[in-house]
Design an enzyme around this catalytic site. Structure first.
Site, PDB file in Angstrom:
ATOM      1  N   TRP A 135       0.857  -1.194   0.000  1.00 22.94           N
ATOM      2  CA  TRP A 135       0.000   0.000   0.000  1.00 22.94           C
ATOM      3  C   TRP A 135       0.892   1.243   0.000  1.00 22.94           C
ATOM      4  CZ3 TRP A 135      -2.040   2.758   4.802  1.00 22.94           C
ATOM      5  CH2 TRP A 135      -3.007   3.717   4.460  1.00 22.94           C
ATOM      6  N   ASP A 216      -0.845  -5.540   9.410  1.00 20.29           N
ATOM      7  CA  ASP A 216      -1.824  -4.556   8.956  1.00 20.29           C
ATOM      8  C   ASP A 216      -3.065  -5.342   8.551  1.00 20.29           C
ATOM      9  OD1 ASP A 216      -3.362  -2.598   7.839  1.00 20.29           O
ATOM     10  OD2 ASP A 216      -1.843  -1.900   6.411  1.00 20.29           O
ATOM     11  N   LYS A 252     -13.405  -0.953   5.781  1.00 17.25           N
ATOM     12  CA  LYS A 252     -13.963  -1.812   4.739  1.00 17.25           C
ATOM     13  C   LYS A 252     -14.959  -2.817   5.290  1.00 17.25           C
ATOM     14  CE  LYS A 252     -10.162  -0.809   3.830  1.00 17.25           C
ATOM     15  NZ  LYS A 252      -9.291   0.374   3.905  1.00 17.25           N
TER      16      LYS A 252
HETATM   17  N1  PLA Z   1      -3.767  -0.635   5.189  1.00 24.26           N
HETATM   18  C1  PLA Z   1      -4.026  -1.066   3.952  1.00 24.26           C
HETATM   19  C2  PLA Z   1      -3.313  -2.257   3.441  1.00 24.26           C
HETATM   20  C3  PLA Z   1      -4.970  -0.380   3.166  1.00 24.26           C
HETATM   21  O1  PLA Z   1      -5.200  -0.823   1.936  1.00 24.26           O
HETATM   22  C4  PLA Z   1      -5.626   0.747   3.671  1.00 24.26           C
HETATM   23  C5  PLA Z   1      -6.624   1.510   2.851  1.00 24.26           C
HETATM   24  C6  PLA Z   1      -5.319   1.141   4.988  1.00 24.26           C
HETATM   25  C7  PLA Z   1      -4.395   0.417   5.719  1.00 24.26           C
HETATM   26  C8  PLA Z   1      -5.939   2.313   5.670  1.00 24.26           C
HETATM   27  O2  PLA Z   1      -7.277   2.343   5.739  1.00 24.26           O
HETATM   28  P1  PLA Z   1      -8.050   3.258   6.769  1.00 24.26           P
HETATM   29  O3  PLA Z   1      -7.088   4.216   7.375  1.00 24.26           O
HETATM   30  O4  PLA Z   1      -9.085   3.938   5.970  1.00 24.26           O
HETATM   31  O5  PLA Z   1      -8.599   2.314   7.760  1.00 24.26           O
HETATM   32  N2  PLA Z   1      -6.413   1.502   1.468  1.00 24.26           N
HETATM   33  C9  PLA Z   1      -7.404   2.084   0.528  1.00 24.26           C
HETATM   34  C10 PLA Z   1      -7.702   3.531   0.823  1.00 24.26           C
HETATM   35  C11 PLA Z   1      -8.705   1.324   0.610  1.00 24.26           C
HETATM   36  C12 PLA Z   1      -6.527   4.454   0.940  1.00 24.26           C
HETATM   37  O6  PLA Z   1      -5.589   4.388   0.155  1.00 24.26           O
HETATM   38  O7  PLA Z   1      -6.595   5.269   1.866  1.00 24.26           O
HETATM   39  C13 PLA Z   1      -6.823   1.913  -0.878  1.00 24.26           C
HETATM   40  O8  PLA Z   1      -7.529   2.266  -1.845  1.00 24.26           O
HETATM   41  O9  PLA Z   1      -5.717   1.380  -1.010  1.00 24.26           O
END
Ligand code: PLA
Length: 406
Positions: A135, A216, A252
């Site tokens: 991510w 995570d 989610k």
């Molecule tokens: N960890 C991972 C692996 C994630 O994909 C995301 C969110 C988070 C943590 C953090 O989410 P939160 O803080 O909202 O609980 N990833 C998303 C959104 C869904 C983003 O980038 O913020 C994504 O599209 O990758």
């Protein structure tokens, strides 16, 4: 008029993920499709508030005894207890032995940040290994928290699967004590998870080298549709009596994206250590955001503590996971029907919210320009943003990108 004192501030680029939504919002086309950010949509393309969440909110509103006082620095006590139980399991010995401290944080991101700042202050090894790729926010969160970020091999583009030998080699040569970020399930962006056997080998290697696992968990229940199955990797590591960290998000799995509700748990060797660790977590949180918001955590606690509501939630969660899985099949079938060159079986093999398509930056740019399809430039698409109605449009776009774009 004199120049602004900020005159030298340069324009920053948009975020690679959230910036996709900004671009999408500006597009006037009626066929535009946002497959960038991982946000669940219904078959009608609408955001979903779970029925059980609506019900919990109604109960909270009707309860006249509820007030808006500050929560403690560590958040809502019930929420913390129930969150630990959700992720470590109802019968977790670590919980029974009071070796776990859980603090409410601002969703997954805030939990990662608080955990990382704690480690930067109190843990002897400051290097965290993150999977390649991961991510996009991970390296930024950890660097700003004061950790030094290195990566370990994870994904092999040639097989579109796990580079397991690369992973073992890289973790095997990490300095003893180093922190290792692991996606508990539904790896983002690749959709590729280790098998149970592979998790066990990772565990053995990490424990033998004293590497510290930082899980995570942003997608518990979204990968398989089963909350327990999606927590198996974490429970494997907790079962051996060793220590670890876990960042949980309800964005989610409960659809509470904007409520920013999550938790950081640190599993320690003894209850005494856990108490001291918690006292230090408070010193991280207090100057950062003082204490967390009450509403989202109250929704989660209401649902988790009531047997019927919990069951209702698991059913709604499974329906979301199943819809995503059926989108995988539909997209795969649509590409096969078009005779799109290449092997697309990874679409049905990958797990969770995303498909890592293998499309390159040029192909993605082509699809956005010609088909108004918005996705991250690494070729990741959010399957949760797709519906039976939009699958043909996406398949047409992929077909055209593969056969005509550079
Ligand atoms: N960890 C991972 C692996 C994630 O994909 C995301 C969110 C988070 C943590 C953090 O989410 P939160 O803080 O909202 O609980 N990833 C998303 C959104 C869904 C983003 O980038 O913020 C994504 O599209 O990758």
């Amino acid at each position: 008029m004199s120049d602004s004192v900020f005159a030298s501030v340069v324009q920053a680029p948009e975020d690679p993920i959230l910036g996709v939504t900004v671009a999408y919002n500006k597009d006037q086309s009626p066929v535009k499709l946002n497959l960038g950010v991982g946000a669940y949509r219904t078959e009608e393309g609408k955001p979903l508030v779970l029925n059980v969440v609506r019900k919990a909110e109604q109960m909270l509103v009707n309860d006249q005894s509820r007030v808006k006082e500050y929560l403690p620095i560590t958040g809502l006590a019930d929420f913390n207890k129930l969150s630990a139980k959700l992720i470590f399991g109802a019968n977790s010995p670590a919980i029974q032995e009071n070796r776990v401290t859980t603090v409410q944080c601002l969703s997954g991101t805030g939990s990662l940040r608080v955990g990382a700042e704690f480690l930067a202050r109190h843990y002897h090894e400051k290097t965290i290994y993150i999977p390649q790729p991961t991510w996009g926010n991970h390296p930024k969160v950890f660097t700003l928290a004061g950790l030094s970020v290195k990566s370990y091999r994870y994904y092999d583009p040639s097989t579109r699967g796990l580079d397991f030998s690369g992973l073992l080699e890289d973790l095997g040569s990490a300095p003893s004590g180093a922190i290792v970020l692991l996606h508990a399930c539904a790896h983002n962006p690749t959709g590729v998870d280790p098998t149970s056997d592979q998790w066990e080998q990772i565990r053995q290697l990490m424990r033998s080298k004293g590497l510290l696992p930082f899980f995570d968990s942003a997608y518990q229940g979204f990968a398989s549709g089963n909350l327990d199955a999606d927590a198996e990797s974490i429970r494997l590591f907790v079962a051996d009596g060793g220590e670890c960290l876990a960042a949980q998000s309800y964005a989610k799995n409960m659809g509470l994206y904007g409520e920013r509700v999550g938790a950081l748990s640190i599993v320690c060797k003894t209850a005494d250590v856990a108490t001291r660790v918690e006292s230090q977590l408070k010193l991280v949180i207090r100057p950062m955001f003082s204490n967390p918001p009450i509403h989202g955590a109250s929704i989660v606690a209401t649902i988790l503590k009531d047997g019927d509501m919990y069951t209702e939630w698991s059913v709604e969660l499974k329906a979301m996971a199943d819809r995503i899985i059926s989108m995988r099949q539909q997209l795969y079938d649509a590409l096969c029907a078009r005779g799109t060159p290449g092997d697309w079986s990874h679409i049905i093999k990958q797990i969770g919210m995303f498909t890592f398509t293998g499309l390159n930056t040029n192909q993605v740019a082509f699809m956005t320009k010609e088909y108004h399809i918005y996705m991250t430039s690494d070729g990741r698409i959010s399957m949760a943003g797709l519906s039976s109605k939009t699958v043909p449009h996406l398949a047409d776009a992929i077909h055209a990108a593969v056969t005509s774009a550079a």
